[in-house]
Scaffold this active site. Structure first.
Site, PDB file in Angstrom:
ATOM      1  N   LYS A  91       0.788  -0.987   0.014  1.00 22.72           N
ATOM      2  CA  LYS A  91       0.180  -0.075  -0.059  1.00 22.72           C
ATOM      3  C   LYS A  91       0.814   1.273  -0.153  1.00 22.72           C
ATOM      4  O   LYS A  91       1.845   1.162   0.837  1.00 22.72           O
ATOM      5  CB  LYS A  91      -0.901  -0.062   1.270  1.00 22.72           C
ATOM      6  CG  LYS A  91      -1.877  -1.114   1.271  1.00 22.72           C
ATOM      7  CD  LYS A  91      -2.650  -1.432   2.415  1.00 22.72           C
ATOM      8  CE  LYS A  91      -1.752  -1.622   3.719  1.00 22.72           C
ATOM      9  NZ  LYS A  91      -2.729  -1.775   4.927  1.00 22.72           N
ATOM     10  N   THR A 113      -8.649   9.428   8.259  1.00 18.41           N
ATOM     11  CA  THR A 113      -8.078   8.173   7.535  1.00 18.41           C
ATOM     12  C   THR A 113      -7.790   7.076   8.611  1.00 18.41           C
ATOM     13  O   THR A 113      -7.206   5.870   8.123  1.00 18.41           O
ATOM     14  CB  THR A 113      -6.898   8.205   7.009  1.00 18.41           C
ATOM     15  OG1 THR A 113      -5.868   8.751   7.715  1.00 18.41           O
ATOM     16  CG2 THR A 113      -6.934   9.322   5.639  1.00 18.41           C
ATOM     17  N   GLY A 167      -8.260   3.612  10.360  1.00 26.21           N
ATOM     18  CA  GLY A 167      -8.884   2.542   9.976  1.00 26.21           C
ATOM     19  C   GLY A 167      -8.789   1.882   8.529  1.00 26.21           C
ATOM     20  O   GLY A 167      -9.491   1.054   8.085  1.00 26.21           O
ATOM     21  N   THR A 168      -8.107   2.838   7.735  1.00 28.98           N
ATOM     22  CA  THR A 168      -8.076   2.640   6.166  1.00 28.98           C
ATOM     23  C   THR A 168      -7.358   1.371   5.864  1.00 28.98           C
ATOM     24  O   THR A 168      -7.797   0.567   5.029  1.00 28.98           O
ATOM     25  CB  THR A 168      -7.306   3.654   5.475  1.00 28.98           C
ATOM     26  OG1 THR A 168      -6.109   3.972   6.166  1.00 28.98           O
ATOM     27  CG2 THR A 168      -7.987   4.959   5.584  1.00 28.98           C
ATOM     28  N   GLY A 169      -6.520   1.015   6.615  1.00 28.29           N
ATOM     29  CA  GLY A 169      -5.767  -0.509   6.283  1.00 28.29           C
ATOM     30  C   GLY A 169      -6.492  -1.676   6.700  1.00 28.29           C
ATOM     31  O   GLY A 169      -6.652  -2.438   5.900  1.00 28.29           O
ATOM     32  N   CYS A 170      -7.283  -1.439   7.815  1.00 27.92           N
ATOM     33  CA  CYS A 170      -8.206  -2.547   8.226  1.00 27.92           C
ATOM     34  C   CYS A 170      -9.403  -2.755   7.241  1.00 27.92           C
ATOM     35  O   CYS A 170      -9.925  -3.764   6.953  1.00 27.92           O
ATOM     36  CB  CYS A 170      -9.002  -2.222   9.858  1.00 27.92           C
ATOM     37  SG  CYS A 170      -7.470  -1.925  10.882  1.00 27.92           S
TER      38      CYS A 170
END
Length: 265
Positions: free
Chosen positions: A173, A204, A206-209
């Protein structure tokens, strides 16, 4: 009804972790189940404290779900310790789920460590070889690969190193990069760039989760890995565009923007 299981930590602020995962599953019309690996006291600004669950309760949660319900995809997030990583790997090896999406959560948006330093080797040894896809951000990719990423060639090399650990595919990412958040997908043979555009917002959390859970939900719904990634990227981009200015720090993304659009119509 397709199902997905998240194995991750709980976020009391509601923007990341288990809470973000279950919202994402629901937004994709997938029935969500959860294994809580840690309870965190956090909000949009900080992580105040962490209580890691015992390996036995983590094992029993996984077994309770698999012994009763068909699981179409598994998303793995925060695990906290080496012994919990080993327990998750051992238990999943028993049930052999078809799709495992591994988000190697190491540091929170606020900069707090969510994975013990000595647990990185356990992650590399026990879980990465089981993963259908691993979704590290740039700092996580540097930790897993052992190299400093400063160029496009470094990105390619990091993907190769992580793939050599046993992962079937990697989505590196680009959100932490200086320019646009372009993601790099590597399937062990070919590289594919997923272009993104920097959205001017601090919300932003929690974007990865959310991205990894969207991939899991898409695969549970029958999409191939590349289509699952493409649609997940599209989903998280719009969720960030429609994010909420909640709290004093990094606010959460809007997991249910699709339903709000329909309601407005």
């Amino acid at each position: 009804m397709k199902t997905a299981l998240t194995i991750a930590g709980s976020d009391s602020g509601g923007g990341a972790g288990i809470q973000a995962d279950l919202k994402t599953f629901s937004a994709h019309h997938v029935f969500g189940m959860s294994v809580i690996t840690a309870v965190t006291a956090q909000n949009t600004v900080e992580v105040r404290s962490i209580q890691t669950m015992s390996k036995e309760i983590i094992r029993d949660q996984i077994s309770a779900v698999f012994d009763d319900i068909e699981v179409h995809a598994v998303k793995i997030g925060m695990l906290g310790s080496a012994e919990n990583i080993e327990m998750v790997a051992k238990t999943l090896h028993t049930y052999k789920p078809q799709h495992i999406i591994l988000d190697p959560v190491m540091i929170s948006k606020s900069g707090d460590h969510l994975l013990e330093i000595d647990a990185v080797e356990a992650l590399k040894k026990h879980l990465i070889p089981m993963a259908t896809i691993v979704t590290p951000n740039l700092p996580e990719a540097e930790t897993l690969s052992g190299i400093t990423i400063q160029s496009k060639q470094d990105l390619y090399e990091a993907c190769q190193i992580i793939e050599q650990l046993g992962a079937k595919a990697i989505l590196l990412k680009g959100g932490h990069s200086a320019g646009d958040p372009n993601d790099l997908y590597y399937d062990g043979a070919n590289y594919t760039w997923l272009r993104g555009e920097r959205i001017l917002t601090k919300n932003t959390h929690g974007t990865g989760c959310t991205l990894s859970s969207a991939i899991a939900a898409n695969m549970a719904n029958g999409l191939g890995i590349e289509d699952a990634i493409y649609h997940a990227k599209e989903y998280i981009t719009k969720a960030i565009c429609e994010s909420f200015a909640i709290g004093k720090g990094h606010g959460p993304v809007n997991h249910f923007y699709r339903f709000q659009e329909v309601h407005q119509l």
